[in-house]
Structure formats: C-alpha cells, structure tokens
Design a protein around this motif. Structure first.
Motif, PDB file in Angstrom:
ATOM      1  N   ASN A  65       0.854  -1.189   0.000  1.00 43.96           N
ATOM      2  CA  ASN A  65       0.000   0.000   0.000  1.00 43.96           C
ATOM      3  C   ASN A  65       0.894   1.245   0.000  1.00 43.96           C
ATOM      4  OD1 ASN A  65      -2.087   1.975   1.823  1.00 43.96           O
ATOM      5  ND2 ASN A  65      -3.034   0.742   0.219  1.00 43.96           N
ATOM      6  N   ASP A 128      -3.478   8.773   2.002  1.00 43.04           N
ATOM      7  CA  ASP A 128      -3.289   7.734   3.015  1.00 43.04           C
ATOM      8  C   ASP A 128      -2.885   6.436   2.309  1.00 43.04           C
ATOM      9  OD1 ASP A 128      -3.610   5.645   4.809  1.00 43.04           O
ATOM     10  OD2 ASP A 128      -5.803   5.700   4.670  1.00 43.04           O
ATOM     11  N   LEU A 131      -1.829   1.568   5.024  1.00 43.65           N
ATOM     12  CA  LEU A 131      -2.183   0.146   5.033  1.00 43.65           C
ATOM     13  C   LEU A 131      -3.317  -0.109   4.052  1.00 43.65           C
ATOM     14  CD1 LEU A 131      -2.378  -0.560   8.892  1.00 43.65           C
ATOM     15  CD2 LEU A 131      -0.566  -1.346   7.340  1.00 43.65           C
ATOM     16  N   VAL A 160      -5.806   5.250  -0.194  1.00 45.66           N
ATOM     17  CA  VAL A 160      -5.437   4.346  -1.277  1.00 45.66           C
ATOM     18  C   VAL A 160      -5.906   2.931  -0.910  1.00 45.66           C
ATOM     19  CG1 VAL A 160      -3.536   3.388  -2.626  1.00 45.66           C
ATOM     20  CG2 VAL A 160      -3.425   5.758  -1.830  1.00 45.66           C
ATOM     21  N   LEU A 162      -7.974   1.416   0.752  1.00 48.71           N
ATOM     22  CA  LEU A 162      -8.904   1.427   1.894  1.00 48.71           C
ATOM     23  C   LEU A 162      -8.450   2.497   2.872  1.00 48.71           C
ATOM     24  CD1 LEU A 162      -8.296  -2.187   3.180  1.00 48.71           C
ATOM     25  CD2 LEU A 162     -10.168  -1.564   1.722  1.00 48.71           C
TER      26      LEU A 162
HETATM   27  K   LIG Z   1      -4.694   3.113   2.777  1.00 39.32           K
END
Ligand SMILES: [K+]
Ligand SMILES: NC(=O)C1=CN([C@@H]2O[C@H](COP(=O)(O)OP(=O)(O)OC[C@H]3O[C@@H](n4cnc5c(N)ncnc54)[C@H](O)[C@@H]3O)[C@@H](O)[C@H]2O)[C@@H](O)CC1
Length: 498
Positions: A65, A128, A131, A160, A162
C-alpha cells in the motif's frame, strides 16, 4: 476509473479473492506493472480532486500500500507538485514492488521527509497509503499518530485502496472492531477519509459497518485486470429493474398484505407498515391490531381494512408480522408460519423466535431451500440478529456479511440485516449490500415502513430475495432524496414510497 454511485451494481471481492486475482495478474504481467498502474491512478485522482493543492502529503506504510503511495509520489513530483512523502518502511524488509516504487520515486526527485507537513489547508491533500488489505493489527506509534493527524487536519484525505486500518472484508477497524459507535468512528479506531480509491477490486468492507463513513466517496480502478474468474463475496446493489405496471391489471393482481402487530401502545408501528404496503402497491391491505381496545377503522387511512387476527385467512396472503407486536404476537406465529403464503418477520416476532425453539422449527419448516415457496423474509437490526444467533450485537457488527449468512443457514429464509450498508442474504444467492440510505433513517418507525414495503413486493409476486433487495434500495433512496429542510418521519416515508 469509476466513481461508485448507487446507480449501477458492482461485484465486491473479499481479501482472499483479491489476493488470488493479484497473484494471477502479477504472474502474467511484467514486474511491478500492477503497482505502477495503481500509483498512476492514485496520482491522477489526487490531481483531479485537489487541483490547487500547494502541498500533497503522502503517508506511506511499510507494505505494498505504501508502494502505491511512492509510485503516486513519483508522478506528482514529475507533474510539478513536490509531494511531501513520509515512509514507514525499512529498505531491508520492504516487499520488492514497494522497493522498486521507492527507487522510481527517488529517480523522479522525491526526497523522503522525516515528518509530515505541519500546516495543511483545505485546498491541500493527504494521501493515506499506510495500510491496505494487509492491515493486520491496530496501528501504533507513528502510524497511529499520522492517522490521528488525518482526523485533526482540515485537508481532505484520499485513502489508497482502503482507509488504513480498516478490514476490507468487514468494514471494521482493528483497534476496536466491536465499537458500536455509529457516531464516533474514531472510537472504533478509524477515521473519515473524504475519498477512497479502491484498487483491483471493490471490497465489501467499504460499503457496510463503519466502511461507508470511513471511505467517503468511493472510486474504483481495476488496474486492467478482469475479475470474472473469482466469485464475488457480495454484490453492491443497483436500482430495481422493474418497469411500469401493465394496464390490464386490477387490485387482485398485486396481492393482499396482512399486517399483524400493534400491541397496546404500539398500534402506530403496525399502521406504518400497513401504510407502506399500501403505498408500495399492495392490492389490498388488512391490519390485525393486537390491542383489544384498538379502533375499528383508521379514518386517516380508510383504505386499510382492520380485522381481528383470528378471522384472517392468511393462506393467499403476505403476512407482515411483528411490527409493534410486543409479546402478544407470539401466540399468532404458529398460524402465520403454517398458513401464510409469504411472510415478513420483523421486530417483536423476531424476538419471540429467538427464545422459542418450537417457533424456530416451524419457521424452518415453511421455507423451501430455493427461498421462493412460502417465502419468508426476516428483517432484524443488529440487536435482533444477535438474539437470533445467541451472540452480541457487537459480534454481529464485527462481520455483518457473515452474520447474515449464518442467519440464512440457520433459518433457511431471506435475511435483511439492517444498519449502515444493509445486507440482504438468501439461500443459494450471493449476498447483496445496499448502497442507499443515510443516518436520517435512524428514527422510530422506519423499520416498520421497510417491512411493509417488502410485504407489498412479495404480495405482487416478486421472488423473496428480489423483493427484499428492491424494497431496501427504494427505502434508502427515498431518504437520500429527502429534502434537507424537511424532517424525515416514518409516516411521511411510508406515504412517499413506491
Ligand atoms: K490506505
Ligand atoms: N503487490 C502488488 O502488485 C499490488 C499491491 N497493491 C497494494 O498493496 C496493498 C497490499 O499490500 P500488502 O500485502 O503489502 O499489505 P499492506 O501494505 O496493506 O500492509 C502490509 C504491511 O503492513 C504491515 N502492517 C500490517 N498492519 C500493521 C499495523 N497495524 N501497523 C504497522 N504495520 C502493519 C505488515 O507487517 C506489512 O509489512 C493493497 O491494499 C494495494 O494497496 C495494489 O497496488 C495492487 C498491486
């Protein structure tokens, strides 16, 4: 790249299926291709969402991620945006794709920053990339601190894949997956992103439990990978496909609904369900109020036929049972289960079933495995679902899709698990997650309205799963279209439904 709206259905894939797709595509493509596509898509969306950003902070985590974030940084840098990139990875341990992305970012002129930028404005953007689907535990230390910064700051956040820390399958957060708090997502260990770009697949967690609040506006990029080889975990529902009514029909064509409920002090619940069934298009609507003192006619809705429960011949009817039924509804359930053509079981009827094994046996006995013959739809909210499964509401919310499936397996019925991202599950069907509705529905009586709407569709001959999906969608859509300046009441909702 697609912006996800309730106008079209979409398949949703869980983490396991997403990993399988990722592996197959990685094996078929040149190295790092997927991540390069993911980074480019992220950078493009970032630019489109915040064209005037002076600062773009990209918070990158230790896994892939974070790699997506680094790839995006390379593009933004080349496009003259000078992103501030903070990376929590370790070059000795980072996955190969992520390391390649780091090298490409450096090549493009990105210099890793030691700390996030201090002053971001509303025009700026946070990305973001901490994760994604590899989130394994509650974030701590710097990662937790940066997530807290997303919440505190005024700059919008683009997540990104989630919102970091969210479970892609369930829409819960690792810090406290069980927090009931619909109000405070932070209490659940999460945060509100304004935008989420889901990559490769759309994940179910984005659309149920805390996911809807956490993800904000959802965008999707398939990275050029066809997902047809995998079975979806659920379908994000689209609008009903029903056309206009045929001219050559009469009230008998749309069936009879019998609403059974309304114990002393709770007649309103049954009348709301009846009103919703009437406006939902049922041919005739009977109401059996369980209050012996109840009025013989509802003068505000003279179309409703008030009858005594014992006088109703339920065999050709759709029973909508339980709304405001109190304990009084319990003794009527054996008759409903053994005779009604179709049934919607709500509220107090569900609570009666939860504590009575004989009723459970009768309920199971009435439903064919195809879910169509003597169709039965259960409409629990999380607490009612918990009682039916002998669990806590917290456990239900921790895996809403799983809980709905368990109810289907236990009772052989169609199940509508209400709440943010209502889940509709049925024997032999891929479950649906409803994309419409909002917190304005969190008011007394809206559940009764939904039960009546499902009843009207069953009475008109719709298969049970379809009836439930359509009613849930329309119920939510009515709330989404409700004028901002007008209070949403269950009565008005019932009268407004189609
Ligand atoms: K993320
Ligand atoms: N490999 C690829 O080619 C692709 C990967 N993609 C991206 O990669 C993501 C999945 O990557 P990964 O499997 O590396 O998983 P993540 O990057 O989501 O996270 C895994 C890493 O984070 C660590 N971690 C997990 N929870 C943590 C926590 N609470 N605090 C600190 N560290 C934590 C793990 O130890 C591991 O190092 C997807 O969500 C997507 O964004 C996409 O770009 C598609 C292509």
């Amino acid at each position: 790249m697609l912006r996800i709206t309730p106008d079209h259905p979409h398949p949703l894939f869980d983490i396991a299926a997403t990993r399988r797709l990722e592996q197959a595509a990685t094996a078929a493509l040149p190295p790092h291709t997927l991540m390069q596509r993911a980074g480019l898509a992220t950078a493009r969306l970032a630019l489109a969402l915040a064209p005037h950003a002076r600062t773009v902070w990209i918070a990158c985590g230790p896994g892939n991620n974070g790699g997506d974030g680094l790839e995006a940084a390379a593009h933004l840098q080349r496009w003259g945006k000078q992103p501030v990139v903070t990376w929590l990875g370790d070059e000795a341990k980072a996955p190969a794709d992520s390391l390649a992305a780091l090298a490409r970012a450096r090549q493009a002129g990105v210099v890793l920053a030691a700390a996030p930028p201090t002053a971001l404005t509303r025009q700026d953007l946070c990305i973001d990339a901490l994760l994604g689907i590899g989130s394994a535990r509650a974030p701590e230390g710097r990662m937790a601190e940066w997530i807290a910064r997303f919440s505190r700051g005024v700059a919008p956040v683009l997540a990104v894949d989630l919102p970091s820390g969210m479970n892609a399958d369930t829409g819960t957060f690792a810090t406290n997956p069980i927090a009931e708090s619909a109000i405070s997502i932070r209490a659940a260990g999460g945060f509100h992103a304004q935008y989420t770009l889901s990559l490769l697949t759309l994940k179910p967690g984005l659309f149920t439990a805390h996911g809807r609040d956490a993800a904000g506006q959802v965008w999707f990029h398939d990275l050029g990978v066809d997902s047809a080889a995998q079975t979806p975990a659920a379908i994000l529902q689209g609008p009903p496909l029903d056309g206009p009514r045929a001219h050559a029909t009469h009230k008998g064509s749309y069936g009879d609904v019998a609403v059974i409920g309304g114990a002393p002090g709770m007649a309103g619940a049954a009348l709301l369900a009846a009103c919703a069934a009437l406006h939902g298009g049922a041919g005739r609507v009977f109401v059996a109020l369980l209050d012996p003192q109840a009025m013989p006619v509802d003068t505000s809705q003279p179309e409703l036929m008030l009858r005594c429960a014992s006088s109703l011949d339920l065999a050709p009817m759709t029973a909508v049972c339980g709304c405001g039924g109190g304990d009084a509804v319990r003794h009527l359930l054996p008759k409903v289960f053994s005779t009604a053509a179709h049934a919607v079981i709500d509220a107090d009827a569900l609570n009666s079933i939860a504590t009575d094994t004989q009723l459970q046996t009768l309920l199971r006995a009435r439903t064919g495995r195809d879910g169509s013959a003597r169709a039965t739809v259960l409409t629990p909210h999380p607490l009612e679902a918990a009682r039916l499964l002998g669990a806590s509401a917290v456990q239900i919310q921790a895996d809403r899709l799983g809980a709905a499936q368990q109810l289907v397996e236990r009772f052989g019925c169609v199940v509508v698990l209400k709440g943010s991202g209502t889940v509709i599950a049925a024997p032999g069907q891929v479950a649906a997650i409803n994309p419409t509705g909002n917190a304005r529905l969190a008011t007394a009586g809206t559940g009764d309205v939904l039960a009546g709407m499902i009843g009207a569709r069953l009475a008109a001959g719709r298969p049970a799963f379809q009836a439930a999906c359509e009613a849930v969608y329309q119920h939510g859509l009515a709330a989404d279209r409700w004028p901002e300046d007008r209070a949403l009441t269950a009565g008005e909702l019932a009268a407004a439904n189609r």
